[in-house]
Write a protein that holds these residues in place. Structure first.
Motif, PDB file in Angstrom:
ATOM      1  N   ALA A   7      26.560   7.568  13.547  1.00 36.87           N
ATOM      2  CA  ALA A   7      25.249   8.203  13.371  1.00 36.87           C
ATOM      3  C   ALA A   7      24.701   8.714  14.696  1.00 36.87           C
ATOM      4  O   ALA A   7      24.149   9.809  14.767  1.00 36.87           O
ATOM      5  CB  ALA A   7      24.281   7.216  12.739  1.00 36.87           C
TER       6      ALA A   7
ATOM      7  N   LEU B 218      17.566   9.648  17.900  1.00 42.22           N
ATOM      8  CA  LEU B 218      16.681  10.816  17.973  1.00 42.22           C
ATOM      9  C   LEU B 218      15.526  10.604  18.928  1.00 42.22           C
ATOM     10  O   LEU B 218      15.091  11.534  19.609  1.00 42.22           O
ATOM     11  CB  LEU B 218      16.161  11.160  16.575  1.00 42.22           C
ATOM     12  CG  LEU B 218      17.153  11.932  15.716  1.00 42.22           C
ATOM     13  CD1 LEU B 218      16.558  12.257  14.363  1.00 42.22           C
ATOM     14  CD2 LEU B 218      17.579  13.205  16.416  1.00 42.22           C
TER      15      LEU B 218
ATOM     16  N   ALA C 258      13.827  -6.451  19.930  1.00 40.56           N
ATOM     17  CA  ALA C 258      13.392  -5.373  19.025  1.00 40.56           C
ATOM     18  C   ALA C 258      14.377  -4.212  18.845  1.00 40.56           C
ATOM     19  O   ALA C 258      14.587  -3.780  17.711  1.00 40.56           O
ATOM     20  CB  ALA C 258      12.025  -4.859  19.463  1.00 40.56           C
ATOM     21  N   PRO C 259      14.999  -3.673  19.915  1.00 35.76           N
ATOM     22  CA  PRO C 259      15.865  -2.503  19.707  1.00 35.76           C
ATOM     23  C   PRO C 259      16.974  -2.736  18.689  1.00 35.76           C
ATOM     24  O   PRO C 259      17.428  -1.803  18.048  1.00 35.76           O
ATOM     25  CB  PRO C 259      16.454  -2.254  21.096  1.00 35.76           C
ATOM     26  CG  PRO C 259      15.464  -2.804  22.037  1.00 35.76           C
ATOM     27  CD  PRO C 259      14.866  -3.999  21.346  1.00 35.76           C
ATOM     28  N   PHE C 260      17.390  -3.974  18.543  1.00 37.99           N
ATOM     29  CA  PHE C 260      18.472  -4.253  17.615  1.00 37.99           C
ATOM     30  C   PHE C 260      18.092  -3.916  16.176  1.00 37.99           C
ATOM     31  O   PHE C 260      18.945  -3.639  15.342  1.00 37.99           O
ATOM     32  CB  PHE C 260      18.889  -5.723  17.710  1.00 37.99           C
ATOM     33  CG  PHE C 260      20.138  -6.028  16.937  1.00 37.99           C
ATOM     34  CD1 PHE C 260      21.358  -5.539  17.376  1.00 37.99           C
ATOM     35  CD2 PHE C 260      20.100  -6.777  15.780  1.00 37.99           C
ATOM     36  CE1 PHE C 260      22.510  -5.790  16.660  1.00 37.99           C
ATOM     37  CE2 PHE C 260      21.259  -7.031  15.066  1.00 37.99           C
ATOM     38  CZ  PHE C 260      22.471  -6.540  15.509  1.00 37.99           C
ATOM     39  N   PHE C 261      16.802  -3.944  15.876  1.00 40.39           N
ATOM     40  CA  PHE C 261      16.361  -3.708  14.502  1.00 40.39           C
ATOM     41  C   PHE C 261      16.034  -2.249  14.222  1.00 40.39           C
ATOM     42  O   PHE C 261      15.607  -1.912  13.127  1.00 40.39           O
ATOM     43  CB  PHE C 261      15.137  -4.569  14.191  1.00 40.39           C
ATOM     44  CG  PHE C 261      15.419  -6.027  14.305  1.00 40.39           C
ATOM     45  CD1 PHE C 261      16.377  -6.610  13.496  1.00 40.39           C
ATOM     46  CD2 PHE C 261      14.767  -6.812  15.227  1.00 40.39           C
ATOM     47  CE1 PHE C 261      16.670  -7.949  13.596  1.00 40.39           C
ATOM     48  CE2 PHE C 261      15.046  -8.153  15.329  1.00 40.39           C
ATOM     49  CZ  PHE C 261      16.000  -8.721  14.527  1.00 40.39           C
ATOM     50  N   VAL C 262      16.170  -1.401  15.230  1.00 41.61           N
ATOM     51  CA  VAL C 262      15.851   0.008  15.041  1.00 41.61           C
ATOM     52  C   VAL C 262      17.071   0.714  14.456  1.00 41.61           C
ATOM     53  O   VAL C 262      18.175   0.574  14.980  1.00 41.61           O
ATOM     54  CB  VAL C 262      15.462   0.648  16.383  1.00 41.61           C
ATOM     55  CG1 VAL C 262      15.214   2.132  16.211  1.00 41.61           C
ATOM     56  CG2 VAL C 262      14.232  -0.031  16.935  1.00 41.61           C
ATOM     57  N   MET C 263      16.874   1.453  13.372  1.00 37.38           N
ATOM     58  CA  MET C 263      18.032   2.087  12.739  1.00 37.38           C
ATOM     59  C   MET C 263      18.664   3.118  13.680  1.00 37.38           C
ATOM     60  O   MET C 263      17.954   3.769  14.462  1.00 37.38           O
ATOM     61  CB  MET C 263      17.663   2.700  11.392  1.00 37.38           C
ATOM     62  CG  MET C 263      16.546   3.694  11.419  1.00 37.38           C
ATOM     63  SD  MET C 263      16.255   4.418   9.789  1.00 37.38           S
ATOM     64  CE  MET C 263      15.693   3.081   8.808  1.00 37.38           C
ATOM     65  N   PRO C 264      20.010   3.269  13.641  1.00 35.63           N
ATOM     66  CA  PRO C 264      20.707   4.113  14.617  1.00 35.63           C
ATOM     67  C   PRO C 264      20.159   5.527  14.683  1.00 35.63           C
ATOM     68  O   PRO C 264      20.064   6.095  15.778  1.00 35.63           O
ATOM     69  CB  PRO C 264      22.149   4.116  14.119  1.00 35.63           C
ATOM     70  CG  PRO C 264      22.283   2.902  13.289  1.00 35.63           C
ATOM     71  CD  PRO C 264      20.940   2.598  12.718  1.00 35.63           C
ATOM     72  N   THR C 265      19.814   6.118  13.539  1.00 36.02           N
ATOM     73  CA  THR C 265      19.349   7.502  13.595  1.00 36.02           C
ATOM     74  C   THR C 265      18.016   7.601  14.322  1.00 36.02           C
ATOM     75  O   THR C 265      17.773   8.550  15.061  1.00 36.02           O
ATOM     76  CB  THR C 265      19.227   8.116  12.187  1.00 36.02           C
ATOM     77  OG1 THR C 265      18.588   7.187  11.330  1.00 36.02           O
ATOM     78  CG2 THR C 265      20.581   8.462  11.629  1.00 36.02           C
ATOM     79  N   VAL C 266      17.149   6.617  14.148  1.00 36.13           N
ATOM     80  CA  VAL C 266      15.862   6.645  14.847  1.00 36.13           C
ATOM     81  C   VAL C 266      16.074   6.487  16.341  1.00 36.13           C
ATOM     82  O   VAL C 266      15.569   7.281  17.139  1.00 36.13           O
ATOM     83  CB  VAL C 266      14.910   5.548  14.328  1.00 36.13           C
ATOM     84  CG1 VAL C 266      13.744   5.373  15.289  1.00 36.13           C
ATOM     85  CG2 VAL C 266      14.383   5.899  12.945  1.00 36.13           C
TER      86      VAL C 266
END
Lengths: 276, 290
Positions: free
Chosen positions: B228, B121, B110-118
């Motif tokens: 980012a 932050l 899952a973490p791979f699909f999380v956008m860098p800015t999210v």
């Protein structure tokens, strides 16, 4: 005897794997849970995992205060637009390299790949200035163009590795039956190529959705997709944890779902066919 | 086998992609090279004189460059170390018979699909924040002083965040490679009395070496351009403590509007990336022949 040992081993391995899996997933779970808390509960000490008053107000507020759906639709348009445009250019190119290979096909493929390795800061200034002078700065059109070009090598490579697996004999057989080039493409190749095209589409929508160099540098308020919108929370506004979480959850949910469908294609797409 | 007709058609179908990529590569890159030899600042567009090598001299002798180069190497190296070792262990674990393996795989990926800015932050605010972050809560619960991660260990914190994003990638690719292992060979070696460690070092690791190389090279390409995560967490600070080359070039050109200096930095970044790219291309090229 051996059976019971391997059984016990399976229990231990299962427990370990689940513990590690949950630990890795935890930040995402925590974000989703926090998005349903009030701001006070989000920073409460000690924090509670599930026992809080579930609320949806953060989602409403994020939309109200910052017009969330405009950024969401920017993300959809930019990622889908750049992927479809990329496919339009890449499908003929990959088709011709897979089925009518020439002496230089391999060199062309490698050269295309090399363009992907160009670090974006190397071309940031000219692109920024060109966009400024042509009015493309902070427009969805501009981002679609850049992301199409950025991801084009990956799209071509993925399609190429899929097309290469379609047996050439089928083409020869259909040619013997008198099929013309376009018949060949429409009736013979397309049905066999659709799974490959679909997974290429999926992976590239994901990559474009999460792209965070060009989207951050080339947009301001108007065309900002979710990556740039979320970045605006790096200001003190990010200390509103519940709202940050609601905005983040909405930004990652569609891609998490798409991503889980694309697990298998991911490996092959991101390694340019080097690991399958 | 192909006819002249289809050859012409093929060239016709290939040309848009080739021309577009050629333009994408040559036009902006030659502009960057040109700018890098100019004295050119957006705040003072009247001056654009030939500057010779002075932009390069300025960029390379700036203490910020040395800091950024060190940070870039630490960032790439640190993330690679964590993701390769962690990814190998994770792949070995997930390759075992596990109940609910599919679900665990999804959790890990899952973490791979999380956008860098999210992801940056969420880690920055909800975990590493010294007042309200989860780590601070945990420290207080244990009676310890909360640690301000991003103020006192900015680069290390960014390494952790980025490693969290890339660990799934390494694990997934290494798992895919593991699954293509010859099971009979493993069984035979086990019957011959090879222990788990010697099996790992003599059979598994050599089998994985190719996939590991690919992971290293591909991650390096992406990690050299981390941007980012730095922008939304530390803005490269405090001082230059978490500035990498990508961020330094961005700051030079879009924050200080120094087109000449930024361009020189951009060209240096291109040269660094090329060194990695040459190795990666060789690997993939070999595979193309197979």
């Amino acid at each position: 005897m051996a059976r019971s040992i391997s059984r016990r081993r399976q229990v231990v391995v299962t427990l370990l794997a689940w513990a590690i899996g949950l630990a890795i997933f935890f930040p995402i779970l925590w974000t989703i849970l926090t998005s349903f808390k009030t701001e006070a509960e989000a920073i409460a000490s000690p924090p509670s995992l599930f026992m809080f008053d579930w609320t949806l107000e953060n989602y409403g507020e994020v939309q109200e205060r910052s017009n969330y759906f405009r950024h969401f639709s920017n993300s959809v348009i930019i990622s889908l637009g750049s992927t479809l445009l990329g496919l339009l250019i890449a499908i003929p190119a990959a088709w011709s390299m897979a089925f009518v290979p020439a002496k230089r096909t391999k060199d062309i493929l490698m050269w295309m790949l090399s363009t992907k390795m160009l670090p974006p800061v190397g071309v940031l200034i000219p692109i920024y200035l060109l966009f400024r002078d042509t009015g493309l700065l902070d427009t969805r059109t501009g981002l679609v163009i850049v992301l199409t070009l950025v991801n084009l090598p990956i799209i071509i490579w993925m399609l190429f590795t899929y097309f290469r697996e379609i047996p050439g004999e089928i083409l020869e057989a259909s040619r013997m039956d008198g099929a013309q080039l376009w018949d060949e493409i429409i009736y013979v190749l397309t049905p066999m190529a659709i799974p490959g095209i679909a997974s290429t589409l999926l992976l590239n929508v994901i990559l474009a959705w999460n792209e965070a160099f060009w989207t951050l540098n080339l947009t301001a308020a108007k065309a900002a997709p979710l990556t740039a919108f979320i970045a605006s929370y790096s200001s003190p506004e990010g200390l509103f944890y519940a709202k940050l979480s609601a905005a983040s959850t909405m930004a990652i949910a569609p891609i998490l779902i798409l991503g889980w469908f694309s697990q298998k294609q991911l490996v092959r797409g991101l390694t340019f066919g080097a690991v399958k | 086998m192909a006819t002249t007709h289809s050859r012409v058609a093929a060239r016709f179908m290939l040309s848009p992609a080739v021309l577009l990529l050629l333009a994408w590569m040559i036009v902006p890159l030659s502009m960057t090279i040109y700018f890098s030899f100019l004295r050119y600042n957006l705040l003072n567009p009247a001056i654009d004189a030939w500057a010779g090598w002075s932009n390069y001299e300025y960029f390379l002798t700036d203490p910020a460059f040395f800091a950024a180069l060190t940070n870039t190497l630490l960032l790439v190296g640190g993330v690679l170390l964590i993701t390769i070792i962690g990814g190998t262990l994770l792949a070995l674990l997930l390759d075992q018979p596990i109940w609910g393996q599919g679900i665990v795989r999804i959790l890990v990926l899952a973490p791979f699909f999380v956008m860098p800015t999210v992801s940056a932050l969420v880690w920055k605010n909800m975990f590493m924040n010294p007042v309200n972050g989860l780590f601070a809560h945990a420290a207080k619960a244990l009676g310890l002083q909360p640690f301000d991660f991003l103020a006192h260990a900015p680069l290390f914190s960014i390494i952790l965040i980025v490693a969290w994003q890339w660990l799934p990638f390494a694990a997934l690719i290494l798992l895919t490679a593991l699954q293509s292992m010859d099971q009979e060979q493993m069984d035979a070696s086990e019957m011959d009395g090879a222990g788990p460690f010697s099996r790992f070092f003599y059979l598994v690791l050599p089998h994985l070496s190719r996939a590991i190389t690919v992971v290293v090279l591909i991650q390096t390409i992406f990690l050299l351009s981390i941007f980012a995560e730095i922008l939304v967490t530390t803005n490269g600070g405090p001082g230059y403590a978490s500035t990498n080359i990508t961020y330094l070039v961005y700051a030079q050109s879009l924050l200080q509007f120094d087109v000449g200096g930024g361009s020189a930095g951009g060209i240096i970044a291109v040269i660094l990336a090329n060194i990695v790219a040459i190795f990666l291309m060789r690997m993939i090229g070999k595979n193309l022949e197979a």
